[in-house]
Design an enzyme around this catalytic site. Structure first.
Site, PDB file in Angstrom:
ATOM      1  N   SER A 147       0.878  -1.159   0.000  1.00 51.86           N
ATOM      2  CA  SER A 147       0.000   0.000   0.000  1.00 51.86           C
ATOM      3  C   SER A 147       0.912   1.205   0.000  1.00 51.86           C
ATOM      4  CB  SER A 147      -0.880   0.005   1.250  1.00 51.86           C
ATOM      5  OG  SER A 147      -1.479   1.267   1.451  1.00 51.86           O
ATOM      6  N   LYS A 204       2.794  -2.905   6.420  1.00 51.20           N
ATOM      7  CA  LYS A 204       2.962  -2.677   4.987  1.00 51.20           C
ATOM      8  C   LYS A 204       4.343  -2.107   4.665  1.00 51.20           C
ATOM      9  CE  LYS A 204      -0.884  -4.335   3.464  1.00 51.20           C
ATOM     10  NZ  LYS A 204      -0.901  -5.554   2.628  1.00 51.20           N
ATOM     11  N   TYR A 249      -1.406  -1.414  10.426  1.00 51.16           N
ATOM     12  CA  TYR A 249      -1.426  -1.620   8.973  1.00 51.16           C
ATOM     13  C   TYR A 249      -0.238  -0.910   8.324  1.00 51.16           C
ATOM     14  CZ  TYR A 249      -3.299  -1.584   4.188  1.00 51.16           C
ATOM     15  OH  TYR A 249      -3.485  -1.751   2.834  1.00 51.16           O
TER      16      TYR A 249
END
Length: 262
Positions: free
Chosen positions: A138, A155, A151
């Site tokens: 991402s 990532k 997150y």
């Protein structure tokens, strides 16, 4: 030029969103076999039926099960030519309040599932002198994001893994790609992205089908980084050239999010 024609392609997180669109995209591009892996067995079966592929229900947080599943796929269907490590989850906000078990779960799904899958298929790829690995991260893994600290952190690890694999094995025939989207119209975006962040930092929101086309184009062009909006390159350049100014700008956006009640 990279083609998936007559190849065996494995897609994790293939029951919905970007993963499902990847399955449809590679099938339309002539893949011999598409293996749809997902924790949602019914969803995986539906996508597999649509593309004439194979469904595997699998909890990507279970590392030994990932290894076993990939080994069984190769035993039954032949060598994996393309591995798309696409599955991911997102939840949790502040690192001070997110339970440690949630950190462990996202680490297992978002990072270690990639590691276990690569360890299962890469030796065979190296022996054959060819193979392709796609890692879905991402822009949160490059530029970070507001909220969702777990997150963003996991990532970032995916980005590091993909970069390392790319420069370590390129001369041995292994092609590695990093998918780092900004805003994509999936349930994850709606569930996790703050509305103020979406307006200010997500760029143009694109459809999963568009992302699949971008991935296939990157395969053809042998291009490592796949973004969904060219503005990402401007933000990446700014962050690299002016890290303190970039952090100041991110903090201003954080304050706007908090003022808006985020």
């Amino acid at each position: 030029m990279g083609s998936v024609e007559d190849q065996l392609v494995v897609v994790t997180g293939g029951a919905s969103g970007i993963g499902a669109s990847l399955c449809r995209g590679v099938a339309a591009a002539g893949a011999r076999t598409v293996v749809v892996i997902d924790r949602n067995g019914d969803g995986a079966a539906a996508v597999a039926a649509e593309v004439g592929g194979v469904a595997v229900q699998l909890d990507l947080a279970d590392g030994p099960a990932v290894t076993e599943a990939l080994t069984s796929i190769e035993d039954e269907h032949g060598p994996v030519d393309v591995l798309c490590n696409n599955a991911g989850i997102a939840s949790g906000e502040d690192p001070l309040t997110t339970p440690i078990d949630e950190w462990r779960l996202q680490w297992d799904v978002n990072v270690m599932a990639h590691v276990h899958a690569v360890r299962a298929v890469l030796p065979g790829m190296l022996a054959r002198g060819q193979g392709r690995l796609l890692h879905t991260a991402s822009m949160a893994g490059i530029l970070s994001s507001h909220g969702n600290s777990v997150y963003a952190t996991t990532k970032h690890a995916v980005v590091g893994l993909a970069e390392w694999l790319a420069f370590t094995y390129a001369h041995q025939g292994i092609r590695v790609h990093l998918l780092a989207p900004l805003g994509v119209n999936t349930p994850m975006l709606a569930a996790t992205a703050d509305p103020e962040w979406q307006r200010s930092a997500a760029g143009e929101v694109v459809e999963p089908e568009d992302v699949a086309e971008m991935v296939l184009a990157a395969f053809r062009d042998e291009r490592f980084l796949i973004t969904t909006d060219d503005v990402a390159y401007e933000w990446m350049s700014f962050k690299t050239a002016e890290p303190d100014k970039w952090l100041t700008g991110m903090n201003k956006l954080q304050q706007r999010i908090e003022s808006a009640g985020g």
